[in-house]
Design a protein around this motif. Structure first.
Motif, PDB file in Angstrom:
ATOM      1  N   ASP A 165       0.820  -1.213   0.000  1.00  0.00           N
ATOM      2  CA  ASP A 165       0.000   0.000   0.000  1.00  0.00           C
ATOM      3  C   ASP A 165       0.854   1.264   0.000  1.00  0.00           C
ATOM      4  OD1 ASP A 165       1.053  -0.087   2.517  1.00  0.00           O
ATOM      5  OD2 ASP A 165      -0.822   0.363   3.549  1.00  0.00           O
ATOM      6  N   ALA A 166       1.919   1.261  -0.773  1.00  0.00           N
ATOM      7  CA  ALA A 166       2.840   2.402  -0.786  1.00  0.00           C
ATOM      8  C   ALA A 166       2.118   3.687  -1.181  1.00  0.00           C
ATOM      9  CB  ALA A 166       3.986   2.132  -1.750  1.00  0.00           C
ATOM     10  N   ASP A 167       2.411   4.729  -0.462  1.00  0.00           N
ATOM     11  CA  ASP A 167       1.882   6.049  -0.752  1.00  0.00           C
ATOM     12  C   ASP A 167       2.381   6.488  -2.132  1.00  0.00           C
ATOM     13  OD1 ASP A 167       2.372   9.220  -0.522  1.00  0.00           O
ATOM     14  OD2 ASP A 167       0.735   8.621   0.815  1.00  0.00           O
ATOM     15  N   PRO A 168       1.563   7.173  -2.912  1.00  0.00           N
ATOM     16  CA  PRO A 168       2.013   7.635  -4.233  1.00  0.00           C
ATOM     17  C   PRO A 168       3.289   8.476  -4.185  1.00  0.00           C
ATOM     18  CG  PRO A 168      -0.350   7.910  -4.046  1.00  0.00           C
ATOM     19  CD  PRO A 168       0.142   7.476  -2.696  1.00  0.00           C
ATOM     20  N   ARG A 169       3.482   9.253  -3.110  1.00  0.00           N
ATOM     21  CA  ARG A 169       4.709  10.049  -2.990  1.00  0.00           C
ATOM     22  C   ARG A 169       5.929   9.167  -2.744  1.00  0.00           C
ATOM     23  NH1 ARG A 169       2.435  14.162   1.316  1.00  0.00           N
ATOM     24  NH2 ARG A 169       1.487  12.206   1.910  1.00  0.00           N
ATOM     25  N   LEU A 170       5.718   8.059  -2.025  1.00  0.00           N
ATOM     26  CA  LEU A 170       6.813   7.119  -1.794  1.00  0.00           C
ATOM     27  C   LEU A 170       7.215   6.452  -3.111  1.00  0.00           C
ATOM     28  CD1 LEU A 170       8.654   5.732   0.288  1.00  0.00           C
ATOM     29  CD2 LEU A 170       6.875   4.007   0.558  1.00  0.00           C
ATOM     30  N   ILE A 171       6.236   6.080  -3.916  1.00  0.00           N
ATOM     31  CA  ILE A 171       6.524   5.471  -5.222  1.00  0.00           C
ATOM     32  C   ILE A 171       7.243   6.466  -6.122  1.00  0.00           C
ATOM     33  CG2 ILE A 171       5.459   4.565  -7.328  1.00  0.00           C
ATOM     34  CD1 ILE A 171       3.349   3.257  -5.503  1.00  0.00           C
ATOM     35  N   SER A 172       6.785   7.711  -6.123  1.00  0.00           N
ATOM     36  CA  SER A 172       7.444   8.747  -6.921  1.00  0.00           C
ATOM     37  C   SER A 172       8.880   8.964  -6.458  1.00  0.00           C
ATOM     38  CB  SER A 172       6.651  10.047  -6.830  1.00  0.00           C
ATOM     39  OG  SER A 172       7.267  11.062  -7.550  1.00  0.00           O
ATOM     40  N   ALA A 176      13.400  -0.340  -5.878  1.00  0.00           N
ATOM     41  CA  ALA A 176      14.399   0.665  -5.516  1.00  0.00           C
ATOM     42  C   ALA A 176      14.570   0.734  -4.006  1.00  0.00           C
ATOM     43  CB  ALA A 176      13.977   2.035  -6.051  1.00  0.00           C
ATOM     44  N   VAL A 177      15.706   1.280  -3.592  1.00  0.00           N
ATOM     45  CA  VAL A 177      16.011   1.457  -2.178  1.00  0.00           C
ATOM     46  C   VAL A 177      16.143   2.955  -1.897  1.00  0.00           C
ATOM     47  CG1 VAL A 177      17.715   1.017  -0.382  1.00  0.00           C
ATOM     48  CG2 VAL A 177      17.183  -0.764  -2.034  1.00  0.00           C
ATOM     49  N   LEU A 178      15.478   3.396  -0.834  1.00  0.00           N
ATOM     50  CA  LEU A 178      15.553   4.783  -0.389  1.00  0.00           C
ATOM     51  C   LEU A 178      16.208   4.827   0.976  1.00  0.00           C
ATOM     52  CD1 LEU A 178      11.914   5.872  -1.262  1.00  0.00           C
ATOM     53  CD2 LEU A 178      13.969   6.499  -2.502  1.00  0.00           C
ATOM     54  N   ARG A 179      17.000   5.854   1.233  1.00  0.00           N
ATOM     55  CA  ARG A 179      17.663   6.034   2.528  1.00  0.00           C
ATOM     56  C   ARG A 179      17.245   7.390   3.091  1.00  0.00           C
ATOM     57  NH1 ARG A 179      20.607   3.498  -1.045  1.00  0.00           N
ATOM     58  NH2 ARG A 179      21.650   1.561  -0.465  1.00  0.00           N
ATOM     59  N   TYR A 180      16.398   7.342   4.119  1.00  0.00           N
ATOM     60  CA  TYR A 180      15.925   8.557   4.783  1.00  0.00           C
ATOM     61  C   TYR A 180      16.813   8.849   5.983  1.00  0.00           C
ATOM     62  CZ  TYR A 180      11.558   8.396   2.132  1.00  0.00           C
ATOM     63  OH  TYR A 180      10.621   8.401   1.121  1.00  0.00           O
ATOM     64  N   VAL A 181      17.115  10.128   6.215  1.00  0.00           N
ATOM     65  CA  VAL A 181      17.931  10.519   7.367  1.00  0.00           C
ATOM     66  C   VAL A 181      17.082  11.328   8.349  1.00  0.00           C
ATOM     67  CG1 VAL A 181      20.127  10.467   6.144  1.00  0.00           C
ATOM     68  CG2 VAL A 181      18.817  12.574   6.165  1.00  0.00           C
ATOM     69  N   PHE A 182      17.281  11.067   9.648  1.00  0.00           N
ATOM     70  CA  PHE A 182      16.551  11.745  10.705  1.00  0.00           C
ATOM     71  C   PHE A 182      17.514  12.081  11.836  1.00  0.00           C
ATOM     72  CE2 PHE A 182      13.502   8.975   8.628  1.00  0.00           C
ATOM     73  CZ  PHE A 182      12.433   9.824   8.400  1.00  0.00           C
ATOM     74  N   GLU A 242      12.795  -0.382   1.084  1.00  0.00           N
ATOM     75  CA  GLU A 242      12.715  -0.886  -0.289  1.00  0.00           C
ATOM     76  C   GLU A 242      11.289  -0.670  -0.791  1.00  0.00           C
ATOM     77  OE1 GLU A 242      13.824  -5.011  -0.336  1.00  0.00           O
ATOM     78  OE2 GLU A 242      11.984  -5.651   0.640  1.00  0.00           O
ATOM     79  N   VAL A 243      11.181  -0.244  -2.055  1.00  0.00           N
ATOM     80  CA  VAL A 243       9.889   0.103  -2.633  1.00  0.00           C
ATOM     81  C   VAL A 243       9.805  -0.462  -4.047  1.00  0.00           C
ATOM     82  CG1 VAL A 243       8.343   1.994  -3.284  1.00  0.00           C
ATOM     83  CG2 VAL A 243       9.890   2.277  -1.344  1.00  0.00           C
ATOM     84  N   CYS A 244       8.670  -1.097  -4.360  1.00  0.00           N
ATOM     85  CA  CYS A 244       8.415  -1.555  -5.725  1.00  0.00           C
ATOM     86  C   CYS A 244       7.368  -0.637  -6.333  1.00  0.00           C
ATOM     87  CB  CYS A 244       7.921  -2.998  -5.744  1.00  0.00           C
ATOM     88  SG  CYS A 244       7.487  -3.560  -7.405  1.00  0.00           S
ATOM     89  N   PRO A 245       7.705   0.116  -7.363  1.00  0.00           N
ATOM     90  CA  PRO A 245       6.732   1.022  -7.968  1.00  0.00           C
ATOM     91  C   PRO A 245       5.623   0.308  -8.735  1.00  0.00           C
ATOM     92  CG  PRO A 245       8.804   1.114  -9.159  1.00  0.00           C
ATOM     93  CD  PRO A 245       9.020   0.233  -7.976  1.00  0.00           C
ATOM     94  N   ASP A 246       5.814  -0.967  -9.057  1.00  0.00           N
ATOM     95  CA  ASP A 246       4.812  -1.692  -9.835  1.00  0.00           C
ATOM     96  C   ASP A 246       3.658  -2.220  -8.985  1.00  0.00           C
ATOM     97  OD1 ASP A 246       6.244  -1.194 -12.146  1.00  0.00           O
ATOM     98  OD2 ASP A 246       7.405  -3.034 -11.978  1.00  0.00           O
ATOM     99  N   TRP A 293       4.744  -2.638  -3.075  1.00  0.00           N
ATOM    100  CA  TRP A 293       5.432  -3.238  -1.929  1.00  0.00           C
ATOM    101  C   TRP A 293       6.379  -2.209  -1.332  1.00  0.00           C
ATOM    102  CZ3 TRP A 293       6.076  -7.048   1.509  1.00  0.00           C
ATOM    103  CH2 TRP A 293       7.332  -7.243   2.085  1.00  0.00           C
ATOM    104  N   ASN A 294       6.361  -2.058  -0.009  1.00  0.00           N
ATOM    105  CA  ASN A 294       7.304  -1.182   0.678  1.00  0.00           C
ATOM    106  C   ASN A 294       7.565  -1.755   2.054  1.00  0.00           C
ATOM    107  OD1 ASN A 294       5.525   0.792   2.682  1.00  0.00           O
ATOM    108  ND2 ASN A 294       4.365  -0.024   0.976  1.00  0.00           N
ATOM    109  N   PHE A 295       8.834  -1.740   2.436  1.00  0.00           N
ATOM    110  CA  PHE A 295       9.217  -2.318   3.715  1.00  0.00           C
ATOM    111  C   PHE A 295      10.521  -1.689   4.183  1.00  0.00           C
ATOM    112  CE2 PHE A 295      10.220  -5.484   6.865  1.00  0.00           C
ATOM    113  CZ  PHE A 295       8.961  -5.896   7.286  1.00  0.00           C
TER     114      PHE A 295
END
Length: 139
Positions: A35-42, A64-70, A103-107, A110-112
């Motif tokens: 249920d990835a948010d559209p902004r996460l997929i973008s 794809a893999v995203l790396r968020y910093v906090f 990790e996010v699949c735009p198709d 999937w996001n985890f």
């Protein structure tokens, strides 16, 4: 990364989620992992790095893999996506910040979150001064 510490790997939780999805009776899960948010997929399409493996749900090769910093020391830059090369620079500029790897699949959506770790040289610093951005100017 030279200063990586407090690493948490979510591989077991990821595997349990995938097994729960594949069960024929499919007990109601807390949240749908596709249920990835559209902004996460973008973000994954435009800022992510290729995962180098297929999506575990739909077998797409576009994962794809995203790396968020906090972190408090990051100031207005907390919560942003960074590339691995930028993380290497940041670990010597800031005392401590957390990196969350997703990790996010735009198709299939999937996001985890697959890992979380802390970077930084350990020295306390104040957050950088707020620099005016386009959002500040135009709202």
């Amino acid at each position: 990364m030279q200063t990586e510490r407090h690493r948490i790997d979510y591989a077991l939780q990821r595997r349990a989620t995938l097994e729960a999805m594949r069960r024929p009776d499919r007990v109601m899960m807390e949240a749908d992992p596709c249920d990835a948010d559209p902004r996460l997929i973008s973000s994954a399409l435009h800022h992510g790095t290729p995962a180098g493996r297929e999506c575990p749900v739909c077998a797409s090769d576009r994962m794809a893999v995203l790396r968020y910093v906090f972190g408090d020391q990051l100031g207005q830059y907390s919560g942003r996506i960074r590339q691995p090369a930028e993380l290497e620079e940041m670990e010597h500029q800031f005392g401590e910040f957390t990196v969350r790897v997703v990790e996010v699949c735009p198709d299939c959506g999937w996001n985890f979150m697959i890992a979380s770790y802390v970077l930084g040289d350990g020295r306390k610093r104040r957050a950088p001064r707020h620099k005016q951005t386009v959002e500040d100017i135009y709202g």
